[in-house]
Write a protein that holds these residues in place. Structure first.
Motif, PDB file in Angstrom:
ATOM      1  N   PRO A 179       0.815  -1.216   0.000  1.00 35.09           N
ATOM      2  CA  PRO A 179       0.000   0.000   0.000  1.00 35.09           C
ATOM      3  C   PRO A 179       0.850   1.267   0.000  1.00 35.09           C
ATOM      4  N   LYS A 180       0.440   2.231  -0.799  1.00 30.58           N
ATOM      5  CA  LYS A 180       1.147   3.503  -0.880  1.00 30.58           C
ATOM      6  C   LYS A 180       0.680   4.475   0.199  1.00 30.58           C
ATOM      7  N   ASN A 181      -0.497   4.237   0.748  1.00 29.37           N
ATOM      8  CA  ASN A 181      -1.060   5.121   1.764  1.00 29.37           C
ATOM      9  C   ASN A 181      -2.007   4.309   2.645  1.00 29.37           C
ATOM     10  N   TRP A 182      -2.570   4.968   3.660  1.00 28.41           N
ATOM     11  CA  TRP A 182      -3.435   4.260   4.598  1.00 28.41           C
ATOM     12  C   TRP A 182      -4.777   3.894   3.979  1.00 28.41           C
ATOM     13  N   THR A 183      -5.203   4.638   2.985  1.00 29.63           N
ATOM     14  CA  THR A 183      -6.431   4.272   2.282  1.00 29.63           C
ATOM     15  C   THR A 183      -6.283   2.895   1.651  1.00 29.63           C
ATOM     16  N   GLU A 184      -5.137   2.640   1.052  1.00 27.53           N
ATOM     17  CA  GLU A 184      -4.890   1.337   0.446  1.00 27.53           C
ATOM     18  C   GLU A 184      -4.696   0.250   1.510  1.00 27.53           C
ATOM     19  N   VAL A 185      -4.167   0.619   2.683  1.00 26.25           N
ATOM     20  CA  VAL A 185      -4.113  -0.340   3.793  1.00 26.25           C
ATOM     21  C   VAL A 185      -5.518  -0.847   4.104  1.00 26.25           C
ATOM     22  N   LYS A 186      -6.470   0.069   4.162  1.00 22.62           N
ATOM     23  CA  LYS A 186      -7.850  -0.318   4.474  1.00 22.62           C
ATOM     24  C   LYS A 186      -8.443  -1.169   3.368  1.00 22.62           C
ATOM     25  N   HIS A 187      -8.169  -0.843   2.123  1.00 18.58           N
ATOM     26  CA  HIS A 187      -8.667  -1.664   1.009  1.00 18.58           C
ATOM     27  C   HIS A 187      -8.205  -3.107   1.173  1.00 18.58           C
ATOM     28  N   ALA A 222       1.202   5.828  14.567  1.00 15.16           N
ATOM     29  CA  ALA A 222       1.672   5.450  13.230  1.00 15.16           C
ATOM     30  C   ALA A 222       0.769   6.059  12.165  1.00 15.16           C
ATOM     31  N   ALA A 223      -0.529   6.097  12.441  1.00 16.91           N
ATOM     32  CA  ALA A 223      -1.453   6.767  11.524  1.00 16.91           C
ATOM     33  C   ALA A 223      -1.376   8.282  11.681  1.00 16.91           C
ATOM     34  N   MET A 224      -1.410   8.767  12.915  1.00 22.27           N
ATOM     35  CA  MET A 224      -1.472  10.214  13.141  1.00 22.27           C
ATOM     36  C   MET A 224      -0.252  10.941  12.591  1.00 22.27           C
ATOM     37  N   TYR A 225       0.944  10.353  12.762  1.00 21.47           N
ATOM     38  CA  TYR A 225       2.133  10.979  12.185  1.00 21.47           C
ATOM     39  C   TYR A 225       2.008  11.085  10.673  1.00 21.47           C
ATOM     40  N   SER A 226       1.402  10.090  10.050  1.00 20.02           N
ATOM     41  CA  SER A 226       1.262  10.103   8.596  1.00 20.02           C
ATOM     42  C   SER A 226       0.255  11.140   8.121  1.00 20.02           C
ATOM     43  N   TRP A 227      -0.621  11.560   9.004  1.00 14.26           N
ATOM     44  CA  TRP A 227      -1.551  12.648   8.694  1.00 14.26           C
ATOM     45  C   TRP A 227      -0.942  14.014   9.021  1.00 14.26           C
ATOM     46  N   GLY A 228       0.226  14.032   9.656  1.00 16.17           N
ATOM     47  CA  GLY A 228       0.898  15.284   9.986  1.00 16.17           C
ATOM     48  C   GLY A 228       0.748  15.731  11.424  1.00 16.17           C
ATOM     49  N   PHE A 229       0.391  14.825  12.338  1.00 17.76           N
ATOM     50  CA  PHE A 229       0.188  15.141  13.754  1.00 17.76           C
ATOM     51  C   PHE A 229       1.433  15.742  14.393  1.00 17.76           C
ATOM     52  N   VAL A 313       7.696  -0.022   4.658  1.00 18.66           N
ATOM     53  CA  VAL A 313       7.753   1.079   5.608  1.00 18.66           C
ATOM     54  C   VAL A 313       6.337   1.574   5.879  1.00 18.66           C
ATOM     55  N   ASN A 314       6.136   2.211   7.026  1.00 27.13           N
ATOM     56  CA  ASN A 314       4.824   2.759   7.371  1.00 27.13           C
ATOM     57  C   ASN A 314       4.334   3.674   6.251  1.00 27.13           C
ATOM     58  N   PRO A 315       3.126   3.442   5.718  1.00 27.56           N
ATOM     59  CA  PRO A 315       2.672   4.232   4.559  1.00 27.56           C
ATOM     60  C   PRO A 315       2.429   5.694   4.917  1.00 27.56           C
ATOM     61  N   ALA A 316       2.660   6.554   3.965  1.00 30.27           N
ATOM     62  CA  ALA A 316       2.339   7.969   4.121  1.00 30.27           C
ATOM     63  C   ALA A 316       0.858   8.178   3.842  1.00 30.27           C
ATOM     64  N   GLN A 317       0.327   9.267   4.356  1.00 29.02           N
ATOM     65  CA  GLN A 317      -0.995   9.738   3.945  1.00 29.02           C
ATOM     66  C   GLN A 317      -0.832  11.166   3.461  1.00 29.02           C
ATOM     67  N   ASN A 318      -0.540  12.072   4.382  1.00 30.58           N
ATOM     68  CA  ASN A 318      -0.166  13.435   3.997  1.00 30.58           C
ATOM     69  C   ASN A 318       1.351  13.623   4.008  1.00 30.58           C
ATOM     70  N   VAL A 319       2.038  12.910   4.913  1.00 31.57           N
ATOM     71  CA  VAL A 319       3.499  13.009   5.019  1.00 31.57           C
ATOM     72  C   VAL A 319       4.066  11.614   5.266  1.00 31.57           C
ATOM     73  N   ALA A 320       5.355  11.442   4.981  1.00 30.70           N
ATOM     74  CA  ALA A 320       6.048  10.187   5.275  1.00 30.70           C
ATOM     75  C   ALA A 320       6.581  10.256   6.697  1.00 30.70           C
ATOM     76  N   ALA A 321       6.155   9.333   7.537  1.00 33.17           N
ATOM     77  CA  ALA A 321       6.588   9.341   8.940  1.00 33.17           C
ATOM     78  C   ALA A 321       6.372   7.957   9.541  1.00 33.17           C
ATOM     79  N   SER A 322       7.170   7.635  10.551  1.00 36.07           N
ATOM     80  CA  SER A 322       7.077   6.344  11.233  1.00 36.07           C
ATOM     81  C   SER A 322       7.190   6.540  12.736  1.00 36.07           C
ATOM     82  N   THR A 323       6.528   5.675  13.477  1.00 34.31           N
ATOM     83  CA  THR A 323       6.643   5.676  14.931  1.00 34.31           C
ATOM     84  C   THR A 323       8.006   5.120  15.331  1.00 34.31           C
TER      85      THR A 323
END
Length: 444
Positions: A179-187, A222-229, A313-323
């Protein structure tokens, strides 16, 4: 008289022999160290590595490895009580603030300078997270020891099946791939949830939901960082309103709850590292989040290793980030063997030791290891590990981190798992909790 004199002489020899043996035993005990850490595969690798230190120094290494479920309680209590069990401690990154502030660790600056140990020899993110307090200052309380971040592993063999690939693309409009992003993780989670694979019912995702220690916080971030938290206003320390409870943070938390609701195995309401590993290795789930530290074991596993698994690696949503995970190694201030403990630190910091550490299954933070052009080829997850460590973010490392963590565990678990309120309400309450903690600590 000669007989009496002989008896006295024999007694004297006997006492001398006992005294010599006692001295030897004391000396032997003085030439040993105890290193404390969690009980997991990297600890076994460290014990293997430590044999080289003993061979070179003559110092025997003892180990106190405690399961992760008891790790924090066991060793934080040991530090708070001034205990002498641990000469060396590989403690979590979040402990650095409290351990520096309350005098549990010795400061290593003078030692590093004396021995020519440069923090430039270690990845900047690991120095910042595992070694410094106050954060980002050149005040060092640990040597980066075990780099780690949250990543993902998936059933590569399932993803490769033509009939599943065709069905997936028809339904979602993109390939069944990493998956390239969290939307694709859910798919992907939705697609595999309740599906029959080789006559067995399987599920989509293993995610962190554990309430008791830190599990669900590590998962949701892991999700929140990818949204830019962000934890606070970058221009104003401890200014949290509008950051912790931003619209992006709430959206990420909502999304994480949707993953829990749609795509996890039955009973996966209090799951952390081991539960996710068990779900994956037993063939229950198509993907799981977990620490990179567990990936060598997965790659070698008889049931899911080899070509059956892939890593990303942890997928990006708005930004690339990992816990961030991982730890630094510190000398405990209450040890009576600080000089020998520092000898171990000096030895462990060597480039050749760090290269062997990686080869045995530990995660070196040394630039000679990570910057080697061949490093990405040394393991199927090595390249993604480098990507992850370039964008890691950590939880608060304040001396009050335990109170901060307990609040977040409660607020996000209440929302995600217990279905109480909304994401925005959970984060609003968290801001109130954290504000109170920082006010009590004199930071606000």
């Amino acid at each position: 008289m000669r007989i009496f004199g002989a008896c006295l002489a024999a007694a004297a020899l006997s006492v001398t022999a006992v005294t010599a043996m006692s001295t030897q035993e004391v000396q032997a005990q003085d030439k040993e160290l105890t290193l404390c850490w969690a009980a997991w595969d990297p600890a076994n690798a460290l014990a293997q590595l430590g044999k080289d230190f003993t061979a070179e120094s003559g110092i025997e290494m003892n180990y106190e490895f405690v399961p992760w479920t008891n790790f924090a309680d066991r060793f934080i209590n040991e530090l708070n009580s001034g205990g002498k069990l641990c000469d060396l401690l590989i403690g979590d990154s979040q402990w650095i603030g409290g351990s520096a502030t309350y005098g549990h660790y010795i400061k290593l600056n003078d030692f590093f300078e004396k021995e020519g140990i440069s923090m430039d020899d270690f990845a900047p993110a690991t120095v910042h997270a595992y070694s410094t307090w106050p954060k980002g200052t050149p005040n060092y309380w640990a040597l980066p020891a075990m780099g780690d971040a949250l990543g993902w592993v998936y059933r590569k063999d399932w993803f490769a099946r033509p009939e599943l690939r065709e069905e997936f693309k028809a339904k979602y409009g993109h390939e069944l791939e990493v998956p390239k992003n969290w939307t694709e993780v859910k798919h992907i989670g939705e697609f595999f949830q309740g599906r029959d694979i080789d006559g067995k019912k399987v599920y989509g995702l293993g995610i962190y939901t554990e309430r008791g220690s830190e599990g669900i916080t590590m998962g949701v971030t892991a999700a929140m960082y990818s949204w830019g938290f962000q934890y606070e206003n970058p221009d104003k320390p401890y200014d949290m309103p509008g950051y912790v409870n931003s619209p992006e943070a709430a959206e990420a938390l909502e999304f994480y709850k949707s993953l829990y609701d749609c795509c996890t195995p039955p009973g996966h309401s209090d799951a952390y590292m081991v539960a996710n590993l068990d779900a994956y290795k037993s063939g229950q789930v198509a993907m799981q989040m977990n620490w990179f530290a567990f990936f060598p074991g997965i790659a070698k596993d008889e049931d899911v290793g080899g070509d059956k698994s892939g890593f990303f690696v942890n997928p990006a949503q708005n930004v690339a980030a990992s816990t961030l995970g991982g730890q630094g190694i510190s000398v405990v201030a209450y040890s009576d063997k600080k000089d020998m403990a520092l000898d171990y630190i000096k030895w462990f910091a060597k480039s050749d030791v760090q290269k062997k550490w990686w080869s045995l299954g530990g995660y070196s933070c040394h630039v000679d290891v990570l910057n080697d052009p061949n490093f990405p080829n040394t393991a199927p997850f090595a390249a993604d590990f480098l990507k992850a460590m370039d964008g890691v973010k950590d939880f608060w490392q304040e001396p009050t981190y335990a109170e901060l963590l307990q609040s977040m565990q409660k607020r996000v678990h209440d929302y995600v798992v217990a279905d109480k309120g909304t994401a925005k309400e959970a984060l609003d309450k968290l801001v109130v909790d954290w504000t109170e903690v920082f006010e009590d600590d004199g930071k606000l």
